[in-house]
Design a protein around this motif. Structure first.
Motif, PDB file in Angstrom:
ATOM      1  N   THR A 151       0.849  -1.192   0.000  1.00 18.40           N
ATOM      2  CA  THR A 151       0.000   0.000   0.000  1.00 18.40           C
ATOM      3  C   THR A 151       0.883   1.239   0.000  1.00 18.40           C
ATOM      4  O   THR A 151       2.034   1.202   0.450  1.00 18.40           O
ATOM      5  N   PHE A 152       0.305   2.346  -0.518  1.00 15.96           N
ATOM      6  CA  PHE A 152       1.011   3.621  -0.550  1.00 15.96           C
ATOM      7  C   PHE A 152       0.113   4.684   0.069  1.00 15.96           C
ATOM      8  O   PHE A 152      -1.072   4.783  -0.285  1.00 15.96           O
ATOM      9  N   ARG A 173      10.029   4.899  -3.691  1.00 25.07           N
ATOM     10  CA  ARG A 173       9.863   3.659  -4.465  1.00 25.07           C
ATOM     11  C   ARG A 173       8.374   3.380  -4.656  1.00 25.07           C
ATOM     12  O   ARG A 173       7.910   3.080  -5.766  1.00 25.07           O
ATOM     13  N   LYS A 174       7.615   3.496  -3.579  1.00 22.59           N
ATOM     14  CA  LYS A 174       6.174   3.274  -3.672  1.00 22.59           C
ATOM     15  C   LYS A 174       5.481   4.400  -4.448  1.00 22.59           C
ATOM     16  O   LYS A 174       4.500   4.162  -5.154  1.00 22.59           O
ATOM     17  N   HIS A 175       5.995   5.604  -4.309  1.00 28.88           N
ATOM     18  CA  HIS A 175       5.435   6.750  -5.020  1.00 28.88           C
ATOM     19  C   HIS A 175       5.540   6.535  -6.539  1.00 28.88           C
ATOM     20  O   HIS A 175       4.572   6.738  -7.287  1.00 28.88           O
ATOM     21  N   ARG A 669     -18.150   8.379  -0.251  1.00 32.91           N
ATOM     22  CA  ARG A 669     -17.586   9.046   0.927  1.00 32.91           C
ATOM     23  C   ARG A 669     -16.687   8.103   1.731  1.00 32.91           C
ATOM     24  O   ARG A 669     -15.641   8.509   2.238  1.00 32.91           O
ATOM     25  N   GLU A 670     -17.117   6.859   1.845  1.00 32.96           N
ATOM     26  CA  GLU A 670     -16.311   5.885   2.579  1.00 32.96           C
ATOM     27  C   GLU A 670     -14.967   5.661   1.879  1.00 32.96           C
ATOM     28  O   GLU A 670     -13.922   5.607   2.523  1.00 32.96           O
ATOM     29  N   ARG A 671     -14.999   5.566   0.551  1.00 36.83           N
ATOM     30  CA  ARG A 671     -13.773   5.361  -0.215  1.00 36.83           C
ATOM     31  C   ARG A 671     -12.853   6.577  -0.110  1.00 36.83           C
ATOM     32  O   ARG A 671     -11.632   6.434  -0.031  1.00 36.83           O
ATOM     33  N   GLN A 672     -13.432   7.765  -0.099  1.00 35.39           N
ATOM     34  CA  GLN A 672     -12.624   8.984  -0.020  1.00 35.39           C
ATOM     35  C   GLN A 672     -11.903   9.117   1.317  1.00 35.39           C
ATOM     36  O   GLN A 672     -10.934   9.879   1.424  1.00 35.39           O
ATOM     37  N   GLN A 673     -12.367   8.394   2.322  1.00 37.71           N
ATOM     38  CA  GLN A 673     -11.708   8.452   3.631  1.00 37.71           C
ATOM     39  C   GLN A 673     -10.417   7.639   3.659  1.00 37.71           C
ATOM     40  O   GLN A 673      -9.597   7.811   4.563  1.00 37.71           O
ATOM     41  N   ASP A 674     -10.246   6.758   2.670  1.00 38.96           N
ATOM     42  CA  ASP A 674      -9.040   5.927   2.634  1.00 38.96           C
ATOM     43  C   ASP A 674      -7.805   6.804   2.458  1.00 38.96           C
ATOM     44  O   ASP A 674      -7.746   7.632   1.545  1.00 38.96           O
ATOM     45  N   ASN A 675      -6.819   6.600   3.318  1.00 39.46           N
ATOM     46  CA  ASN A 675      -5.589   7.391   3.241  1.00 39.46           C
ATOM     47  C   ASN A 675      -4.498   6.670   2.463  1.00 39.46           C
ATOM     48  O   ASN A 675      -3.441   7.238   2.204  1.00 39.46           O
ATOM     49  N   ALA A 676      -4.757   5.426   2.104  1.00 36.12           N
ATOM     50  CA  ALA A 676      -3.754   4.632   1.388  1.00 36.12           C
ATOM     51  C   ALA A 676      -4.419   3.871   0.253  1.00 36.12           C
ATOM     52  O   ALA A 676      -5.625   3.606   0.281  1.00 36.12           O
ATOM     53  N   VAL A 677      -3.626   3.561  -0.770  1.00 34.33           N
ATOM     54  CA  VAL A 677      -4.134   2.807  -1.917  1.00 34.33           C
ATOM     55  C   VAL A 677      -3.311   1.540  -2.088  1.00 34.33           C
ATOM     56  O   VAL A 677      -2.133   1.487  -1.727  1.00 34.33           O
ATOM     57  N   SER A 678      -3.949   0.520  -2.644  1.00 30.83           N
ATOM     58  CA  SER A 678      -3.256  -0.729  -2.930  1.00 30.83           C
ATOM     59  C   SER A 678      -2.358  -0.555  -4.149  1.00 30.83           C
ATOM     60  O   SER A 678      -2.709   0.134  -5.108  1.00 30.83           O
ATOM     61  N   LEU A 679      -1.194  -1.190  -4.120  1.00 28.96           N
ATOM     62  CA  LEU A 679      -0.284  -1.191  -5.266  1.00 28.96           C
ATOM     63  C   LEU A 679      -0.346  -2.527  -6.000  1.00 28.96           C
ATOM     64  O   LEU A 679       0.527  -2.852  -6.802  1.00 28.96           O
ATOM     65  N   LEU A 681      -2.125  -4.629  -8.806  1.00 27.12           N
ATOM     66  CA  LEU A 681      -2.824  -4.261 -10.040  1.00 27.12           C
ATOM     67  C   LEU A 681      -4.266  -4.743 -10.055  1.00 27.12           C
ATOM     68  O   LEU A 681      -5.184  -3.982 -10.379  1.00 27.12           O
ATOM     69  N   GLU A 682      -4.499  -6.000  -9.715  1.00 25.33           N
ATOM     70  CA  GLU A 682      -5.854  -6.549  -9.799  1.00 25.33           C
ATOM     71  C   GLU A 682      -6.779  -5.905  -8.768  1.00 25.33           C
ATOM     72  O   GLU A 682      -7.938  -5.603  -9.062  1.00 25.33           O
ATOM     73  N   LYS A 683      -6.265  -5.691  -7.561  1.00 24.95           N
ATOM     74  CA  LYS A 683      -7.088  -5.042  -6.539  1.00 24.95           C
ATOM     75  C   LYS A 683      -7.428  -3.609  -6.946  1.00 24.95           C
ATOM     76  O   LYS A 683      -8.570  -3.155  -6.781  1.00 24.95           O
ATOM     77  N   ARG A 684      -6.437  -2.925  -7.482  1.00 18.38           N
ATOM     78  CA  ARG A 684      -6.659  -1.539  -7.886  1.00 18.38           C
ATOM     79  C   ARG A 684      -7.617  -1.471  -9.074  1.00 18.38           C
ATOM     80  O   ARG A 684      -8.455  -0.574  -9.165  1.00 18.38           O
ATOM     81  N   ARG A 685      -7.502  -2.444  -9.979  1.00 19.31           N
ATOM     82  CA  ARG A 685      -8.390  -2.469 -11.144  1.00 19.31           C
ATOM     83  C   ARG A 685      -9.830  -2.719 -10.704  1.00 19.31           C
ATOM     84  O   ARG A 685     -10.769  -2.110 -11.219  1.00 19.31           O
ATOM     85  N   THR A 686      -9.994  -3.607  -9.736  1.00 17.99           N
ATOM     86  CA  THR A 686     -11.330  -3.886  -9.208  1.00 17.99           C
ATOM     87  C   THR A 686     -11.917  -2.629  -8.573  1.00 17.99           C
ATOM     88  O   THR A 686     -13.094  -2.302  -8.776  1.00 17.99           O
TER      89      THR A 686
END
Length: 733
Positions: A151-152, A173-175, A669-679, A681-686
């Motif tokens: 996660t980043f 690196r994660k950035h 709104r719930e998604r916008q509260q997330d402070n981190a994103v998955s790196l 590919l499949e999870k992010r694509r979903t």
């Protein structure tokens, strides 16, 4: 300061003794470069005069009359560092430790005209930029594993500074991985969109071929049109291939270029820019609308007021280092184009000649300069719907925001009361409070005016026997104070419209007592988070007099007035924009920060606490003054308000569209509260596909999405509910 009034422009809308120590910082902290020898990033000759003059104006003439002391010094330290590195991606904890030795002495330095600290920090910032630029070039072609669960953190404002270079390298690196992942997802989305276009085009041709009349006509025209069609198809295929080829060749190169350009851009800023960044960090501590404009910014500001430079018609703020669309100006180029929405983040700006510039972490005034340009030219904004999203491009043709497109417009419609009786009502859309001041000074009877236009519209409506009005103030960012006072006067017999309190505590009451009152009919006013300043005065007065019902969402909450004071004496001194007074409603409540709360609220994912005045740092507080006891019994539209609110709530609770909209808003709104994103590919694509469906459904429900037959839906869910509220009000009356 006695000649101050000659040099002031008023804005109501969304508008020492430690010199030796600082010298030691310059000598000890940073090495001297060739650029510094040339003085590009050194204090400017006018800096001492500018700093001491601004300190004097703030302490004596700013509404809050602040005292520039050690507490202010600490806040200035944090604010300036944040302005340069809002996401904590460049400085390390060691940098901050060295700088912190002077955290409580910046106030003393400024009072003697010493601004050296700003330049010391800026030179270190450029050094860190160069180091990160080198890191990107060396590591961009590393093999990144996008199947790995990492996660980043995209919103790094609240995290600690990296303790050393190694920790910062891991963050970067994660950035970089996140940016490459976004590029992959964007490419996949482009391919998906292209396939969909081809399929739609194929289906369209098949439908035409099944129609004998179309087939005969095609045969007759085929010979004449074949060459043109072939040329168009070939061009589209060529463009698609070039785009794909360019993407594959430049995915990594674009990121390298982004940071190279950013380093070049920030290195190109001279001492006047650095001084502006530093002193605006100071002025913004007392409210977000006070800032110092260097001589170049002042020139651009004056040009923008005269509309000599064109743009896209959008209000831009900053969040986590990303320029963010606060609102889209009604009738402007972006509004007409239709894709850009409030809340979108801008990643980069591409000019018509192909020059692309990353605007992440770039100062807002320079972002605006990149977006502006000659009328008729195109600018491409690469945007994110949220920081977890996949970037996409929006192409907008620059133009001016014409007064005719921001003028009041009216329409009539028929409604049916409960007993079956038919009534006509009027709907007035009001994008701004405008007035042609030059024409008014000439006493031109045809001078353009909000009040005159609205009165003319209503008089035309009365020929159709309208018996109720809806006034739509959504996205109305304000404008002329005179106009809002006059417009309220059309709907109340007499009384105070707004109170204005200055820094000395003097209160001036702006009231309508010129026999302007004309309309007794029931009234409903629609507001949203982007209804600001003059819009809030209008809605507040209508609510305070119980003249009508306010529906929609909480307004923006800007209840302050600014003046622009040219610092003069020195040719490159610039100007200071600072707050001089506050607005209060007839009941004595300020519109500042809290805005105007509607009587009936509609669901929205544009939260006032996220997009309104209260979301900005260092906002001036809400308070109250003495009420003028507005006469609430003249109309008392609130007499049946409890019943009308109950009916509206039942309608929305039983309406499938409202319920579906509320569910999607909750997801977003719930998604916008997330402070981190998955790196991954499949999870992010979903996540991407999921969010795309949410936004499509929201736009469809709100009538903002084009149907398959390319006919745009006319239904406005919130307007329809507002009409229903007006019907209930007329029924109760």
């Amino acid at each position: 300061m006695d000649n101050r009034k000659k040099n002031i422009k008023i804005f109501t809308g969304i508008t020492t003794g430690v010199v030796v120590l600082v010298t030691l910082i310059v000598a000890f902290v940073l090495p001297t470069t060739a650029e510094e020898k040339r003085g590009k990033h050194e204090p400017v000759p006018e800096g001492s005069y500018i700093a001491t003059t601004i300190i004097s104006i703030l302490e004596n003439y700013h509404y809050s009359k602040p005292q520039i002391n050690d507490d202010v010094s600490k806040s200035l330290f944090d604010e300036y560092i944040k302005k340069l590195d809002p996401n904590k991606l460049y400085f390390t904890a060691d940098d901050i430790k060295i700088f912190s030795e002077y955290k409580t002495s910046l106030d003393d330095q400024l009072k003697t005209g010493n601004t050296d600290f700003a330049f010391v920090v800026y030179r270190r910032f450029l050094q860190r930029l160069e180091e990160r630029n080198d890191y990107v070039k060396k590591n961009i072609n590393n093999k990144f594993d996008f199947s790995k669960d990492e996660t980043f953190v995209v919103k790094r404002e609240g995290v600690s500074w990296a303790k050393d270079k190694n920790e910062l390298d891991e963050i970067w690196r994660k950035h970089i991985k996140n940016q490459l992942l976004q590029a992959k997802l964007q490419e996949m989305q482009q391919q998906k969109d292209n396939e969909k276009k081809k399929a739609n085009k194929k289906d369209s041709k098949q439908d035409e071929n099944t129609d004998p009349q179309n087939s005969n006509r095609e045969v007759a025209d085929e010979k004449d049109n074949r060459e043109v069609a072939d040329e168009k198809d070939n061009r589209e295929v060529a463009d698609e291939k070039d785009s794909k080829k360019d993407w594959k060749q430049t995915a990594e190169e674009r990121i390298i270029k982004r940071y190279k350009n950013y380093h070049t851009f920030m290195s190109g800023n001279d001492g006047y820019y650095i001084l502006e960044a530093y002193l605006t960090s100071l002025t913004s501590l007392f409210d977000p609308h006070s800032n110092y404009l260097n001589w170049r910014t002042l020139s651009n500001f004056q040009i923008s007021l005269s509309l000599s430079l064109q743009g896209i018609g959008a209000v831009i703020s900053s969040e986590n280092g990303y320029p963010k669309i606060s609102s889209v100006v009604p009738g402007g180029p972006a509004d007409r184009q239709g894709e850009l929405k409030a809340g979108y983040y801008i990643v980069s700006v591409t000019q018509e000649n192909g020059e692309q510039t990353s605007v992440i972490d770039m100062p807002l005034n320079q972002v605006v300069q990149k977006i502006r340009g000659e009328k008729g030219t195109k600018v491409t904004l690469t945007v994110l719907k949220n920081l977890q999203d996949v970037p996409f491009n929006i192409v907008i043709t620059r133009d001016e925001v014409k007064l005719t497109e921001r003028a009041a417009k009216g329409d009539t419609r028929e409604i049916t009361l409960n007993g079956g009786e038919k009534k006509n009502i009027g709907v007035i859309t009001l994008p701004s409070f405008y007035r042609d001041f030059d024409a008014f000074e000439r006493e031109d009877p045809n001078a353009k005016s909000t009040t005159r236009d609205v009165k003319r519209i209503i008089e035309d409506m009365q020929k159709k026997n309208v018996e109720g009005l809806v006034i739509d103030l959504r996205s109305n960012g304000g404008g002329s104070l005179d106009e809002v006072v006059d417009l309220v006067g059309l709907f109340i017999p007499q009384g105070a419209v707004v109170q204005v309190k200055n820094l000395s505590g003097e209160i001036k009451v702006r009231e309508d007592n010129d026999d302007n009152f004309a309309y007794k009919m029931p009234l409903v006013v629609i507001t949203d988070t982007f209804s600001a300043s003059a819009s809030e005065i209008f809605a507040g007065a209508i609510q305070d007099y119980k003249r009508g019902i306010i529906v929609g969402n909480n307004t923006y909450g800007k209840g302050t007035v600014q003046s622009l004071f040219g610092l003069g004496r020195k040719p490159k001194a610039g100007a200071l924009k600072y707050t001089i007074s506050k607005f209060y409603r007839p009941t004595g409540a300020s519109t500042q920060q809290k805005g105007v709360a509607p009587d009936i609220t509609y669901p929205t994912f544009v939260d006032q606490n996220k997009y309104g005045e209260s979301s900005l740092p260092h906002v001036m507080p809400w308070d109250t003054i003495k009420s003028l006891s507005p006469n609430q019994e003249v109309f008392n539209a609130h007499k049946s308000l409890a019943q009308i609110k109950k009916q509206a709530r039942e309608r929305m609770d039983n309406d499938a569209k409202f319920q579906t909209l509320k569910s999607y808003i909750a997801k977003v709104r719930e998604r916008q509260q997330d402070n981190a994103v998955s790196l991954n590919l499949e999870k992010r694509r979903t996540m991407q596909e999921q969010e795309q469906k949410w936004y499509e459904q929201i736009e469809k429900i709100l009538g903002q999405q084009e149907e398959e037959d390319a006919v745009k839906k006319d239904e406005d869910l919130f307007l329809e509910e507002s009409v229903s509220v007006l019907r209930d009000l007329m029924q109760a009356k």
